[in-house]
Design a protein around this motif. Structure first.
Motif, mmCIF file in Angstrom:
data_model
loop_
_atom_site.group_PDB
_atom_site.id
_atom_site.type_symbol
_atom_site.label_atom_id
_atom_site.label_comp_id
_atom_site.label_asym_id
_atom_site.label_seq_id
_atom_site.Cartn_x
_atom_site.Cartn_y
_atom_site.Cartn_z
ATOM 1 N N UNK A 12 0.830 -1.205 0.000
ATOM 2 C CA UNK A 12 0.000 0.000 0.000
ATOM 3 C C UNK A 12 0.861 1.251 0.000
ATOM 4 N N UNK A 13 1.987 1.203 0.721
ATOM 5 C CA UNK A 13 2.878 2.362 0.794
ATOM 6 C C UNK A 13 3.483 2.664 -0.572
ATOM 7 N N UNK A 14 4.042 1.644 -1.235
ATOM 8 C CA UNK A 14 4.683 1.899 -2.531
ATOM 9 C C UNK A 14 3.647 2.309 -3.585
ATOM 10 N N UNK A 15 2.419 1.798 -3.464
ATOM 11 C CA UNK A 15 1.374 2.207 -4.400
ATOM 12 C C UNK A 15 1.018 3.670 -4.203
ATOM 13 N N UNK A 16 0.940 4.083 -2.939
ATOM 14 C CA UNK A 16 0.623 5.481 -2.661
ATOM 15 C C UNK A 16 1.753 6.403 -3.102
ATOM 16 N N UNK A 17 2.992 5.997 -2.843
ATOM 17 C CA UNK A 17 4.142 6.826 -3.220
ATOM 18 C C UNK A 17 4.213 6.987 -4.738
ATOM 19 N N UNK A 18 3.846 5.945 -5.480
ATOM 20 C CA UNK A 18 3.986 5.986 -6.944
ATOM 21 C C UNK A 18 3.097 7.043 -7.590
ATOM 22 N N UNK A 19 2.047 7.483 -6.911
ATOM 23 C CA UNK A 19 1.150 8.486 -7.502
ATOM 24 C C UNK A 19 1.217 9.826 -6.779
ATOM 25 N N UNK A 49 6.303 8.907 -16.034
ATOM 26 C CA UNK A 49 5.836 7.595 -16.483
ATOM 27 C C UNK A 49 5.592 6.618 -15.326
ATOM 28 N N UNK A 50 5.945 6.987 -14.114
ATOM 29 C CA UNK A 50 5.668 6.103 -12.986
ATOM 30 C C UNK A 50 4.186 6.160 -12.657
ATOM 31 N N UNK A 51 3.629 5.061 -12.232
ATOM 32 C CA UNK A 51 2.199 5.039 -11.948
ATOM 33 C C UNK A 51 1.772 3.733 -11.322
ATOM 34 N N UNK A 52 0.478 3.512 -11.314
ATOM 35 C CA UNK A 52 -0.076 2.359 -10.615
ATOM 36 C C UNK A 52 0.129 1.054 -11.376
ATOM 37 N N UNK A 53 0.357 1.111 -12.690
ATOM 38 C CA UNK A 53 0.597 -0.144 -13.410
ATOM 39 C C UNK A 53 1.834 -0.833 -12.868
ATOM 40 N N UNK A 54 2.939 -0.084 -12.741
ATOM 41 C CA UNK A 54 4.158 -0.663 -12.188
ATOM 42 C C UNK A 54 3.943 -1.125 -10.753
ATOM 43 N N UNK A 55 3.285 -0.284 -9.950
ATOM 44 C CA UNK A 55 3.061 -0.627 -8.545
ATOM 45 C C UNK A 55 2.181 -1.862 -8.411
ATOM 46 N N UNK A 99 13.357 -6.550 0.581
ATOM 47 C CA UNK A 99 14.425 -5.892 -0.180
ATOM 48 C C UNK A 99 13.914 -5.453 -1.554
ATOM 49 N N UNK A 100 13.060 -6.280 -2.165
ATOM 50 C CA UNK A 100 12.512 -5.942 -3.475
ATOM 51 C C UNK A 100 11.630 -4.697 -3.394
ATOM 52 N N UNK A 101 10.779 -4.631 -2.376
ATOM 53 C CA UNK A 101 9.914 -3.458 -2.215
ATOM 54 C C UNK A 101 10.732 -2.199 -1.945
ATOM 55 N N UNK A 102 11.763 -2.324 -1.128
ATOM 56 C CA UNK A 102 12.624 -1.166 -0.852
ATOM 57 C C UNK A 102 13.351 -0.718 -2.112
ATOM 58 N N UNK A 103 13.762 -1.680 -2.930
ATOM 59 C CA UNK A 103 14.426 -1.339 -4.178
ATOM 60 C C UNK A 103 13.481 -0.587 -5.112
ATOM 61 N N UNK A 104 12.239 -1.056 -5.205
ATOM 62 C CA UNK A 104 11.263 -0.353 -6.046
ATOM 63 C C UNK A 104 10.958 1.035 -5.472
ATOM 64 N N UNK A 105 10.848 1.125 -4.151
ATOM 65 C CA UNK A 105 10.604 2.428 -3.523
ATOM 66 C C UNK A 105 11.741 3.397 -3.831
ATOM 67 N N UNK A 106 12.962 2.875 -3.854
ATOM 68 C CA UNK A 106 14.111 3.730 -4.164
ATOM 69 C C UNK A 106 14.036 4.240 -5.598
#
Length: 442
Positions: free
Chosen positions: A238-245, A255-261, A421-428
């Motif tokens: 939920x955090x990474x989805x919210x951050x992406x938008x 180009x970042x958005x909810x599709x990637x998240x 680690x994967x979620x943190x990498x995507x968040x970065x």
């Protein structure tokens, strides 16, 4: 015929490019190495089939009923994990094969290096080397090999899960950019609708999977670990989805958005499911009895099957990712730098192909520079070999008595930590342009 025979020791295009001469030499080389990995995987799957597993008794020294663990002679009834041992030795052979080529190809910069000919040719002899290493692996004494190699597989699988996520992020970004570009060029709202539908499907599948995880891998009276792990990953998604938008993130990365998240969320839920499938508590893991019968040490045909749902999904992801590693050429310079896929100038004599973006890659002779890092490619296949070894054995290992296969908590925590680690990498990847505004993250 003579030309075809000579091609076994010559350049890679001779093998497969007769009917498709436009195929790039570097891509064919990667695909052939990947074919070797898939061939080893197929052999591993065959060896773990119960009917074939029984025949492994006939291999000399493979299951004599005795062994040495840390110098102490023990009497072992290894019939409970013959297929398990065979997969471990096949995994060792493939890992050793790719490690050998990773060492040989260190610092190869162009085809002018004599070692480049080894990378792109001599396929018949490479196959003989792989067969020789495989035969030798089956003569490794029992001892502590299985116990020690388990931890090599754990570390390699952890790293390969991270590589999978890097490829997934790159794929999601490319997918989103393609559809948004098509929408902008054609001025059609259908592309935007397609993006919304796919994103909705991914999130709906993730929500359904989370509900099923709570239903089947937890119970009201216990399974606290499972509840906590599912809840933590749900919150992180939920955090990474919210951050992406967030507006600032959208300004820095349009180009970042909810599709990637949504795609990252679905992948994270899969890793969580795979981790919970290794919980060694029967009341919290409905698949545990299916894969490891309590009486397997004495059963005539012990259950060492791998084809449960998490393993099948893992096998599919493994195939897609290794193929993507073999044929990929990212549109993102940062991903190319991270995955060591190098951009090259024009090749000599006009033989290098030109990309659509105007950048040239030296594919056919790679005289000006290799199209990909040879060593890193082999290391990726090495990690892939370890990952598929652990997947086919369900991350199980023999217990202290070497009689029964057990599912250790180590597998659970390695998978869960890899998902974090994967979620943190995507968040970065989302916040990096804000944290480091002076760097180019286009």
């Amino acid at each position: 015929l003579l030309l075809q025979v000579s091609c076994l020791c010559g350049s890679a295009p001779c093998l497969l490019c007769g009917c498709c001469p436009s195929t790039k030499n570097s891509t064919i080389s990667r695909l052939l190495f990947t074919f070797f990995l898939f061939l080893g995987t197929l052999v591993s799957i065959i060896m773990i089939i119960p009917g074939v597993e029984k025949e492994l008794h006939k291999l000399p020294g493979f299951c004599e009923g005795s062994g040495s663990v840390l110098g102490v002679q023990t009497h072992v009834d290894c019939s409970s994990f013959l297929g398990h041992k065979a997969v471990y030795r096949m995994g060792f052979a493939m890992a050793a094969f790719f490690f050998l080529f990773a060492v040989i190809m260190v610092c190869v910069r162009s085809s002018k290096d004599p070692r480049a000919a080894v990378q792109n040719g001599f396929w018949f002899f490479k196959f003989l080397v792989l067969v020789g290493i495989t035969v030798g692996a089956f003569y490794i004494p029992d001892g502590a090999f299985t116990s020690v190699w388990f931890y090599f597989g754990v570390v390699g699988s952890f790293l390969f899960i991270l590589i999978q996520l890097v490829l997934l992020i790159d794929f999601a970004h490319s997918w989103s950019q393609l559809w948004l570009r098509n929408a902008g060029e054609s001025n059609a709202k259908g592309w935007y609708a397609a993006l919304c539908i796919v994103t909705f499907i991914f999130y709906a599948a993730s929500i359904a999977a989370i509900v099923l995880l709570y239903v089947y891998y937890t119970n009201p009276e216990g399974c606290t670990e499972g509840k906590v792990l599912i809840s933590i990953n749900l919150i992180l998604c939920l955090v990474v989805s919210a951050v992406s938008i967030l507006p600032k993130v959208q300004d820095a990365q349009p180009h970042s958005g909810l599709l990637q998240a949504s795609l990252i969320t679905l992948y994270t839920i899969y890793v969580t499911w795979s981790a919970l499938a290794n919980v060694p508590t029967q009341t919290c893991n409905p698949t545990l009895l299916v894969r490891n019968s309590p009486g397997s040490a004495t059963a005539s045909q012990p259950l060492t099957t791998w084809w449960d749902a998490p393993s099948i999904v893992g096998l599919i992801i493994f195939i897609l990712c290794t193929l993507f590693i073999s044929v990929r050429s990212s549109d993102h310079p940062q991903v190319n730098k991270l995955m060591l896929t190098e951009e090259s100038a024009a090749g000599a004599g006009g033989e290098a192909g030109a990309g659509e973006s105007g950048l040239h890659r030296a594919y056919d002779n790679e005289q000006d520079g290799v199209a990909y890092n040879y060593t890193f490619f082999h290391l990726c296949l090495l990690l892939a070999a370890l990952y598929i070894m652990m997947t086919l054995t369900n991350w199980y290992r023999p217990d202290e008595s070497l009689q029964v296969l057990t599912s250790p908590w180590t597998a659970v925590w390695v998978k869960i930590c890899s998902s974090w680690a994967a979620l943190l990498l995507y968040l970065w990847t989302l916040v990096a342009p804000l944290v480091l505004p002076d760097r180019d993250f286009s």
